[in-house]
Design an enzyme around this catalytic site. Structure first.
Site, mmCIF file in Angstrom:
data_model
loop_
_atom_site.group_PDB
_atom_site.id
_atom_site.type_symbol
_atom_site.label_atom_id
_atom_site.label_comp_id
_atom_site.label_asym_id
_atom_site.label_seq_id
_atom_site.Cartn_x
_atom_site.Cartn_y
_atom_site.Cartn_z
ATOM 1 C CD GLU A 143 11.508 12.660 10.769
ATOM 2 O OE1 GLU A 143 10.353 12.344 11.087
ATOM 3 O OE2 GLU A 143 12.257 11.923 10.125
ATOM 4 C CD GLU A 181 13.727 3.832 7.879
ATOM 5 O OE1 GLU A 181 13.625 4.687 8.782
ATOM 6 O OE2 GLU A 181 13.833 4.094 6.677
ATOM 7 C CE LYS A 224 -1.694 2.677 3.076
ATOM 8 N NZ LYS A 224 -1.676 3.957 2.332
ATOM 9 N N PRO A 225 1.043 1.890 -1.173
ATOM 10 C CG PRO A 225 0.963 2.644 -3.391
ATOM 11 C CD PRO A 225 0.489 1.534 -2.484
ATOM 12 C CB CYS A 236 14.108 8.257 7.412
ATOM 13 S SG CYS A 236 14.813 7.093 6.258
HETATM 14 P P1 NDP Z 1 2.698 8.530 7.833
HETATM 15 O O1 NDP Z 1 3.607 7.735 8.683
HETATM 16 O O2 NDP Z 1 1.411 8.935 8.410
HETATM 17 O O3 NDP Z 1 2.357 7.749 6.476
HETATM 18 C C1 NDP Z 1 3.199 6.806 5.874
HETATM 19 C C2 NDP Z 1 2.334 5.690 5.272
HETATM 20 O O4 NDP Z 1 1.548 5.058 6.275
HETATM 21 C C3 NDP Z 1 1.354 6.157 4.215
HETATM 22 O O5 NDP Z 1 1.245 5.164 3.206
HETATM 23 C C4 NDP Z 1 0.066 6.248 4.996
HETATM 24 O O6 NDP Z 1 -1.052 6.236 4.152
HETATM 25 C C5 NDP Z 1 0.170 5.024 5.895
HETATM 26 N N1 NDP Z 1 -0.668 5.023 7.099
HETATM 27 C C6 NDP Z 1 -1.033 6.071 7.866
HETATM 28 N N2 NDP Z 1 -1.755 5.651 8.929
HETATM 29 C C7 NDP Z 1 -1.835 4.290 8.826
HETATM 30 C C8 NDP Z 1 -2.432 3.268 9.629
HETATM 31 N N3 NDP Z 1 -3.076 3.536 10.773
HETATM 32 N N4 NDP Z 1 -2.316 1.983 9.229
HETATM 33 C C9 NDP Z 1 -1.637 1.676 8.116
HETATM 34 N N5 NDP Z 1 -1.077 2.599 7.308
HETATM 35 C C10 NDP Z 1 -1.150 3.890 7.664
HETATM 36 O O7 NDP Z 1 3.528 9.772 7.304
HETATM 37 P P2 NDP Z 1 2.985 11.198 6.851
HETATM 38 O O8 NDP Z 1 2.842 11.171 5.412
HETATM 39 O O9 NDP Z 1 1.776 11.631 7.598
HETATM 40 O O10 NDP Z 1 4.202 12.128 7.310
HETATM 41 C C11 NDP Z 1 4.249 12.577 8.649
HETATM 42 C C12 NDP Z 1 5.676 12.670 9.158
HETATM 43 O O11 NDP Z 1 6.274 11.379 9.120
HETATM 44 C C13 NDP Z 1 6.596 13.532 8.312
HETATM 45 O O12 NDP Z 1 6.478 14.867 8.662
HETATM 46 C C14 NDP Z 1 7.940 12.974 8.658
HETATM 47 O O13 NDP Z 1 8.394 13.559 9.841
HETATM 48 C C15 NDP Z 1 7.662 11.501 8.900
HETATM 49 N N6 NDP Z 1 7.976 10.642 7.754
HETATM 50 C C16 NDP Z 1 9.042 9.823 7.852
HETATM 51 C C17 NDP Z 1 9.400 9.032 6.782
HETATM 52 C C18 NDP Z 1 10.591 8.137 6.830
HETATM 53 O O14 NDP Z 1 11.191 7.869 5.793
HETATM 54 N N7 NDP Z 1 10.944 7.611 7.992
HETATM 55 C C19 NDP Z 1 8.677 9.075 5.518
HETATM 56 C C20 NDP Z 1 7.519 9.944 5.536
HETATM 57 C C21 NDP Z 1 7.206 10.680 6.625
HETATM 58 P P3 NDP Z 1 -2.451 6.900 4.633
HETATM 59 O O15 NDP Z 1 -2.118 8.099 5.441
HETATM 60 O O16 NDP Z 1 -3.147 7.219 3.405
HETATM 61 O O17 NDP Z 1 -3.148 5.828 5.386
#
Ligand code: NDP
Length: 473
Positions: free
Chosen positions: A377, A246, A173-174, A280
């Site tokens: 972050e 991660e 799921k992207p 990250c």
């Molecule tokens: P999220 O962690 O919320 O989202 C990442 C993925 O998780 C998306 O595909 C999202 O899709 C999915 N997701 C969200 N909630 C759930 C759930 N309960 N169950 C399963 N899947 C879920 O990141 P954000 O996009 O909201 O970014 C927020 C912060 O996260 C950023 O500001 C940054 O600090 C950090 N971040 C860190 C990353 C890294 O590489 N470690 C990458 C991206 C963000 P959906 O929301 O549609 O469900």
């Protein structure tokens, strides 16, 4: 406008509302896709569960052949994938010092190829007159992969390829913000893989929840925020699913007084600002010894002012926009707060007027731990630089964080830097570089930066269970 399809059980699914994806540099829609629902999750997991029976039974060499064929197919589709990654993320094609979508697609291919070369053999513990004892590595079943928007294709590859190599099947799921390169990758992969081995569902909220709590999912691999990682851990507990998480990082760099400042500035700058800080393992807070603080601040600020920011489809652009509005607002608010708290703006500090989520590359001095720009972050083109007066203090400040993903030490004395590396609380420490990941070295976080590791045999082993088989003689 091009439409990208969901692939379940090897077939294209075209029901569900049609959603659009926006290029964050232009605010224009460039592609559409079918939104998935929880029913699609059920279909995808059932298909993956069925496909697991035959995929796990294939000889390892056959799975490796398919993975190698997939690497070649990605290679022959590179120009298209590069274009899609830039359009959906805003990441420049070339990017700051070569960190852009060409690199993302190239690394995706390299990681795929490398994963095919890894060994997945069993361990012989004893072969004596009394017993023959072997530890057997077996795939887990259906793996759910949840990916974020910052490196959508590369992170999808990091999840999917080792899972498949080990004999599992996958439902990915992207992020709905950047689903396109993943949809295209899955479509291409399904011309090589048997139906059901790799499936994709794109949707928000309920889709992620349905996938991570599905009783037939054996393992979840997730890259994203720490907050979502904790939710996923709760969902996983219902059937004790394995987890690789991660999560966020707030990586510190420590510049010691003997560092060769002129020679490290470009590396420091790239470590902090590539992909607009939306990685990250970007350098997110820089601790600099007081004897060289002013010089480092001045050189980094000069570099920030010279960066070419713009639409990543233009070849000379170094930094694109922030990927989404939420992230743009978060960065804006963190910088405003820092300035109110006394930070000195050496470069940038403001959004760039006009279309797209563009923000000026920003360097902040006179900041300290305890300010949100240092403690959180920021995930944006902002580098806070903190002054320290002795090494013990710098180590303490670097470790003063709930995160522990990566860190770096910058010094001409490598022995001293290696000793400091032992004291840093993070999953990786780089000396005179930062974020220098490689396919054979484990990458993962301590503390609230995650669970488990990715890459190499260390990462591959996260996709198998160990079974001891003892023949008593
Ligand atoms: P999220 O962690 O919320 O989202 C990442 C993925 O998780 C998306 O595909 C999202 O899709 C999915 N997701 C969200 N909630 C759930 C759930 N309960 N169950 C399963 N899947 C879920 O990141 P954000 O996009 O909201 O970014 C927020 C912060 O996260 C950023 O500001 C940054 O600090 C950090 N971040 C860190 C990353 C890294 O590489 N470690 C990458 C991206 C963000 P959906 O929301 O549609 O469900």
């Amino acid at each position: 406008m091009r439409h990208f399809s969901t692939v379940l059980n090897g077939s294209i699914i075209s029901d569900g509302s049609i959603l659009s994806v926006v290029n964050p540099a232009t605010s224009e829609i460039f592609a559409t896709y079918n939104q998935g629902r929880s029913e699609h999750v059920d279909l995808a997991v059932e298909a993956a569960d069925e496909a697991f029976k035959t995929w796990k039974a294939l000889p390892d060499t056959e799975r490796v052949e398919k993975i190698n064929a997939l690497a070649s197919l990605l290679e022959s589709n590179m120009p298209e994938l590069i274009q899609l990654v830039t359009q959906e993320t805003g990441k420049p094609i070339n990017g700051l010092n070569g960190v852009g979508s060409i690199m993302e697609v190239g690394a995706s291919i390299a990681w795929t190829q490398y994963t095919g070369t890894l060994s997945l053999s069993n361990d012989l513990l004893e072969d004596s007159d009394a017993a023959h004892v072997e530890v057997v590595r077996q795939p887990l079943g259906v793996v759910a992969s949840i990916t974020p928007w910052n490196w959508p294709l590369m992170i999808a590859i990091w999840h999917v390829i080792p899972a498949l190599r080990a004999g599992n099947t996958v439902v990915i799921k992207p992020s709905p913000l950047t689903p396109i390169s993943t949809l295209r990758f899955v479509e291409l992969a399904n011309t090589i893989l048997p139906p059901g081995v790799l499936n994709v569902v794109v949707g928000e909220g309920d889709v992620g929840q349905a996938l991570t709590s599905h009783p037939k999912v054996s393992k979840i691999v997730f890259t994203g925020s720490t907050a979502t990682g904790k939710h996923i851990m709760q969902s996983a507990s219902s059937s004790l699913k394995r987890l690789t998480l991660e999560l966020g990082g707030n990586d510190a760099g420590i510049v010691l007084p003997d560092a060769d400042v002129d020679n490290i500035i470009e590396k420091l700058f790239t470590a902090a600002f590539h992909n607009n800080g939306q990685t990250c393992a970007c350098l997110k807070r820089l601790y600099v010894h007081e004897s060289i603080y002013d010089k480092v601040c001045q050189l980094l600020a000069e570099r920030a002012k010279s960066v070419k920011v713009g639409n990543g489809l233009e070849e000379d652009i170094e930094l694109g926009p922030l990927q989404n509005e939420l992230q743009f607002n978060k960065v804006k608010q963190l910088v405003e707060q820092a300035v109110q708290d006394g930070a000195r703006v050496l470069a940038g500090g403001q959004p760039i007027e006009g279309v797209g989520y563009f923000y000026q590359p920003t360097v902040l001095a006179d900041v300290t731990n305890g300010m949100s720009i240092v403690d959180e972050e920021q995930f944006g083109p902002v580098l806070p630089i903190i002054k320290f007066s002795n090494v013990d203090q710098a180590i303490e400040l670097a470790n003063d964080s709930p995160y522990g993903l990566g860190a770096s030490i910058w010094s001409s004395d490598v022995n001293q830097a290696q000793q400091i590396a032992q004291l840093i609380e993070s999953g990786s420490v780089w000396i005179n570089d930062h974020g220098a990941i490689q396919p054979n070295a484990p990458f993962g976080g301590l503390k609230q930066s995650g669970l488990g590791v990715e890459f190499g045999e260390y990462g591959l082993h996260e996709y198998v269970s160990l079974k001891t088989v003892k023949v008593c003689k």
